[in-house]
Design an enzyme around this catalytic site. Sequence first.
Site, PDB file in Angstrom:
ATOM      1  N   TYR A  55      -1.800  -0.584  10.888  1.00  0.00           N
ATOM      2  CA  TYR A  55      -1.914  -1.260   9.586  1.00  0.00           C
ATOM      3  C   TYR A  55      -0.705  -0.939   8.715  1.00  0.00           C
ATOM      4  CZ  TYR A  55      -3.256  -1.765   4.648  1.00  0.00           C
ATOM      5  OH  TYR A  55      -3.257  -2.059   3.301  1.00  0.00           O
TER       6      TYR A  55
ATOM      7  N   LYS B  83       2.341  -3.325   7.223  1.00  0.00           N
ATOM      8  CA  LYS B  83       2.629  -3.495   5.790  1.00  0.00           C
ATOM      9  C   LYS B  83       4.068  -3.049   5.493  1.00  0.00           C
ATOM     10  CE  LYS B  83       0.278  -4.703   2.889  1.00  0.00           C
ATOM     11  NZ  LYS B  83      -0.111  -6.045   2.355  1.00  0.00           N
TER      12      LYS B  83
ATOM     13  N   THR C 140       0.825  -1.211   0.000  1.00  0.00           N
ATOM     14  CA  THR C 140       0.000   0.000   0.000  1.00  0.00           C
ATOM     15  C   THR C 140       0.855   1.256   0.000  1.00  0.00           C
ATOM     16  OG1 THR C 140      -1.450   1.284   1.457  1.00  0.00           O
ATOM     17  CG2 THR C 140      -0.093  -0.356   2.516  1.00  0.00           C
ATOM     18  N   ASP C 141       0.281   2.349  -0.499  1.00  0.00           N
ATOM     19  CA  ASP C 141       0.996   3.628  -0.436  1.00  0.00           C
ATOM     20  C   ASP C 141       1.060   4.160   1.001  1.00  0.00           C
ATOM     21  OD1 ASP C 141      -1.681   4.327  -0.127  1.00  0.00           O
ATOM     22  OD2 ASP C 141      -1.668   5.926  -1.633  1.00  0.00           O
ATOM     23  N   GLU C 142       0.275   3.554   1.908  1.00  0.00           N
ATOM     24  CA  GLU C 142       0.219   4.079   3.278  1.00  0.00           C
ATOM     25  C   GLU C 142       1.553   3.903   4.016  1.00  0.00           C
ATOM     26  OE1 GLU C 142      -3.499   3.240   5.312  1.00  0.00           O
ATOM     27  OE2 GLU C 142      -4.553   3.083   3.411  1.00  0.00           O
TER      28      GLU C 142
HETATM   29  P1  NAD Z   1      -9.421  -7.638   2.045  1.00  0.00           P
HETATM   30  O1  NAD Z   1      -9.442  -7.382   3.515  1.00  0.00           O
HETATM   31  O2  NAD Z   1     -10.642  -7.361   1.248  1.00  0.00           O
HETATM   32  O3  NAD Z   1      -9.016  -9.150   1.771  1.00  0.00           O
HETATM   33  C1  NAD Z   1      -7.990  -9.784   2.453  1.00  0.00           C
HETATM   34  C2  NAD Z   1      -8.081 -11.280   2.161  1.00  0.00           C
HETATM   35  O4  NAD Z   1      -7.024 -11.927   2.886  1.00  0.00           O
HETATM   36  C3  NAD Z   1      -9.391 -11.916   2.609  1.00  0.00           C
HETATM   37  O5  NAD Z   1      -9.886 -12.773   1.616  1.00  0.00           O
HETATM   38  C4  NAD Z   1      -9.001 -12.696   3.856  1.00  0.00           C
HETATM   39  O6  NAD Z   1      -9.809 -13.839   4.077  1.00  0.00           O
HETATM   40  C5  NAD Z   1      -7.557 -13.065   3.545  1.00  0.00           C
HETATM   41  N1  NAD Z   1      -6.779 -13.302   4.768  1.00  0.00           N
HETATM   42  C6  NAD Z   1      -6.704 -12.493   5.862  1.00  0.00           C
HETATM   43  N2  NAD Z   1      -5.921 -13.053   6.798  1.00  0.00           N
HETATM   44  C7  NAD Z   1      -5.476 -14.230   6.273  1.00  0.00           C
HETATM   45  C8  NAD Z   1      -4.622 -15.259   6.757  1.00  0.00           C
HETATM   46  N3  NAD Z   1      -4.087 -15.205   7.996  1.00  0.00           N
HETATM   47  N4  NAD Z   1      -4.360 -16.308   5.940  1.00  0.00           N
HETATM   48  C9  NAD Z   1      -4.903 -16.381   4.708  1.00  0.00           C
HETATM   49  N5  NAD Z   1      -5.737 -15.461   4.213  1.00  0.00           N
HETATM   50  C10 NAD Z   1      -6.015 -14.380   4.991  1.00  0.00           C
HETATM   51  O7  NAD Z   1      -8.181  -6.810   1.518  1.00  0.00           O
HETATM   52  P2  NAD Z   1      -7.983  -6.035   0.138  1.00  0.00           P
HETATM   53  O8  NAD Z   1      -8.513  -4.672   0.271  1.00  0.00           O
HETATM   54  O9  NAD Z   1      -8.423  -6.907  -0.961  1.00  0.00           O
HETATM   55  O10 NAD Z   1      -6.393  -5.921   0.123  1.00  0.00           O
HETATM   56  C11 NAD Z   1      -5.592  -6.962  -0.452  1.00  0.00           C
HETATM   57  C12 NAD Z   1      -4.126  -6.564  -0.354  1.00  0.00           C
HETATM   58  O11 NAD Z   1      -3.927  -5.328  -1.041  1.00  0.00           O
HETATM   59  C13 NAD Z   1      -3.656  -6.325   1.078  1.00  0.00           C
HETATM   60  O12 NAD Z   1      -2.345  -6.828   1.178  1.00  0.00           O
HETATM   61  C14 NAD Z   1      -3.676  -4.811   1.225  1.00  0.00           C
HETATM   62  O13 NAD Z   1      -2.703  -4.388   2.155  1.00  0.00           O
HETATM   63  C15 NAD Z   1      -3.323  -4.370  -0.184  1.00  0.00           C
HETATM   64  N6  NAD Z   1      -3.841  -3.053  -0.599  1.00  0.00           N
HETATM   65  C16 NAD Z   1      -5.166  -2.738  -0.418  1.00  0.00           C
HETATM   66  C17 NAD Z   1      -5.633  -1.498  -0.860  1.00  0.00           C
HETATM   67  C18 NAD Z   1      -7.087  -1.118  -0.747  1.00  0.00           C
HETATM   68  O14 NAD Z   1      -7.465   0.012  -1.086  1.00  0.00           O
HETATM   69  N7  NAD Z   1      -7.972  -2.000  -0.325  1.00  0.00           N
HETATM   70  C19 NAD Z   1      -4.745  -0.586  -1.453  1.00  0.00           C
HETATM   71  C20 NAD Z   1      -3.396  -0.961  -1.609  1.00  0.00           C
HETATM   72  C21 NAD Z   1      -2.955  -2.199  -1.173  1.00  0.00           C
HETATM   73  P1  TYD Z   2     -10.747   3.846   4.309  1.00  0.00           P
HETATM   74  O1  TYD Z   2     -11.699   3.407   3.253  1.00  0.00           O
HETATM   75  O2  TYD Z   2     -10.822   3.201   5.651  1.00  0.00           O
HETATM   76  O3  TYD Z   2      -9.283   3.706   3.677  1.00  0.00           O
HETATM   77  P2  TYD Z   2      -7.847   4.215   4.267  1.00  0.00           P
HETATM   78  O4  TYD Z   2      -8.004   4.622   5.673  1.00  0.00           O
HETATM   79  O5  TYD Z   2      -7.003   3.004   4.128  1.00  0.00           O
HETATM   80  O6  TYD Z   2      -7.444   5.341   3.378  1.00  0.00           O
HETATM   81  O7  TYD Z   2     -10.925   5.405   4.528  1.00  0.00           O
HETATM   82  C1  TYD Z   2     -10.774   6.322   3.452  1.00  0.00           C
HETATM   83  C2  TYD Z   2     -10.882   7.720   4.031  1.00  0.00           C
HETATM   84  O8  TYD Z   2     -12.227   7.928   4.494  1.00  0.00           O
HETATM   85  C3  TYD Z   2      -9.998   7.950   5.243  1.00  0.00           C
HETATM   86  O9  TYD Z   2      -9.520   9.285   5.214  1.00  0.00           O
HETATM   87  C4  TYD Z   2     -10.919   7.750   6.422  1.00  0.00           C
HETATM   88  C5  TYD Z   2     -12.251   8.233   5.900  1.00  0.00           C
HETATM   89  N1  TYD Z   2     -13.454   7.566   6.453  1.00  0.00           N
HETATM   90  C6  TYD Z   2     -14.507   8.338   6.968  1.00  0.00           C
HETATM   91  O10 TYD Z   2     -14.462   9.583   7.001  1.00  0.00           O
HETATM   92  N2  TYD Z   2     -15.607   7.675   7.442  1.00  0.00           N
HETATM   93  C7  TYD Z   2     -15.700   6.320   7.441  1.00  0.00           C
HETATM   94  O11 TYD Z   2     -16.723   5.767   7.914  1.00  0.00           O
HETATM   95  C8  TYD Z   2     -14.611   5.557   6.899  1.00  0.00           C
HETATM   96  C9  TYD Z   2     -14.649   4.056   6.887  1.00  0.00           C
HETATM   97  C10 TYD Z   2     -13.507   6.229   6.415  1.00  0.00           C
END
Ligand code: NAD
Ligand code: TYD
Length: 351
Positions: A158, A162, A133-135
Site C-alpha cells: 500500500y 502511494k 499518507t504518512d506511511e
Molecule cells: P476508502 O478506501 O474509504 O475510500 C476509497 C474510495 O476510492 C472509495 O469510495 C472507492 O470506491 C474509491 N475507489 C477505489 N478505487 C477506485 C477506482 N479505481 N476508481 C475510482 N474510485 C475508486 O479510503 P479512505 O480511507 O477514505 O482514503 C482516501 C484517501 O486518503 C486515499 O488516497 C488514502 O491513501 C488517503 N489516506 C487515508 C488515510 C486513512 O487513515 N484512511 C490516511 C491518510 C491518507
Molecule cells: P489500520 O487501521 O489497518 O491502519 P494502518 O495499518 O494503515 O495504520 O491499522 C492500525 C493499526 O492497528 C496497525 O498497527 C495495525 C493494527 N491492527 C490490529 O492490531 N488489528 C486489526 O484487526 C487491524 C485492522 C489493525
Amino acid sequence: MSKKKIIITGGAGFIGSHVIRRFVNNYPDYNIINLDKLTYAGNLENLRDVEKKSNYSFVKGDITDREFILSFIEKEQPDGIIHLAAESHVDRSIRNPMEFLLTNIVGTVNLLDAVRETWKDNFDGKLFYHISTDEVYGSLGDTGFFLEDTPYDPQSPYSASKASSDHFVRAYRNTFGLPVVISNCSNNYGPNQFPEKLLPLMINNIRSSKPLPIYGKGENIRDWLYVEDHASAIDVIYHQGKTGDTYNIGGDNEWKNIDLVKLLCEIMDQKLKRLSGTAEKLITYVTDRAGHDMRYAIDASKLKNELNWSPSLTFEVGLEKTVDWYMANEEWLENVTSGQYKKYYDAYYSS
Ligand code: NAD
Ligand code: TYD
C-alpha cells in the site's frame, strides 16, 4: 483564483465523503463532482444528506480506465482535482498488491495525463491536489517525527503504491509544470469508515461480542486524527497551499494499539451498559501483520505555522463522537458487511 469546478475522486469513501460534505456545504457557488468507482469501500449512503444539493453531482467511473478518464476530464473542464480515490487498506495490499498498483499508481497517472491534456499549458486558477499518507515515510523508532522532507521509505505494498503516486505527481510538476500540491496525513478515524480498519472493526466486533484481533503484541503506535479535521486541512490546503509544496497533516495524538483498544473497550462497555471489563475479555492476540510498521508520528508544524490550521477536536471528544455514530448507525454497519459487500468483508473477517 476561481477553482470553482472541482472533481473529487473517491468521494464515496471514508475521507472523501467528509471532504465532499464540507465543500458542498461551505461553497455553494462551487460545482462539486464526485467521481467514484464504488468499490466495497465506496458507499453513496455516506452522502445522503448532500446528494440533492444543486452544487453536487455523482459520476460512477474507474480511474484505471484511461479512455474514460481522458474523455471525462476533457468534457468536464474542471478547475481543480482533489484526488482521494485509492485502495487504502494495508492488509488487502499484502494479499493483492497488483490491485493497489493499478488503482493507486496507474489511476493517478491517468488523472495527471488527463488534466495535462485538458489544461494544456494554461494553468491559471488550476490545481491538482493529491491526497496521500504518512506511511510513505516508512516506520519510526521510539523517537522522532515525519517531516515534509523525511526521505521516502515505504514498507508495505500500500505505502509503496502511494509513494509511487506521490513521485509521479511531483514528476509532473517538475517536468510539465503542472500545478500540484500534496498532503500526507496520519491515521484517520470517524464515521463512514469501512470496518476493516482498526477502530470501526473493533467497534463492530465489540457490539456483536466477537474477538478483537490485536496484531503481534499491540505495541505499534499510530497518530490519530478525526476525519473532519483532515477534511478541514484539505480545505485550507486546497485554497491556500503553496503550489508545488507538500504538507504533513497529523493529530499530535499517538496511541499504542493495545492502549487504544482498551480505552475503546471501556467506552463501549459504558455505552452498551455492560459490566466494566466485558469488552476487554474479547481481546485476542493474533499473528502479526507481515512487515508491520512500528510507529508513525507526524510533525504538522508547517501546516499550523504557514496556513494556521489546527485540529478542532480533542481525541476524547472525537472518539466519543465516533462510537456514538457507529452505535446510532448499526444499519450502516450491517449494510456494508452484508449483501454485495459480504464477500469483501468475509474474505478478511469471517472468524
Ligand atoms: P476508502 O478506501 O474509504 O475510500 C476509497 C474510495 O476510492 C472509495 O469510495 C472507492 O470506491 C474509491 N475507489 C477505489 N478505487 C477506485 C477506482 N479505481 N476508481 C475510482 N474510485 C475508486 O479510503 P479512505 O480511507 O477514505 O482514503 C482516501 C484517501 O486518503 C486515499 O488516497 C488514502 O491513501 C488517503 N489516506 C487515508 C488515510 C486513512 O487513515 N484512511 C490516511 C491518510 C491518507
Ligand atoms: P489500520 O487501521 O489497518 O491502519 P494502518 O495499518 O494503515 O495504520 O491499522 C492500525 C493499526 O492497528 C496497525 O498497527 C495495525 C493494527 N491492527 C490490529 O492490531 N488489528 C486489526 O484487526 C487491524 C485492522 C489493525
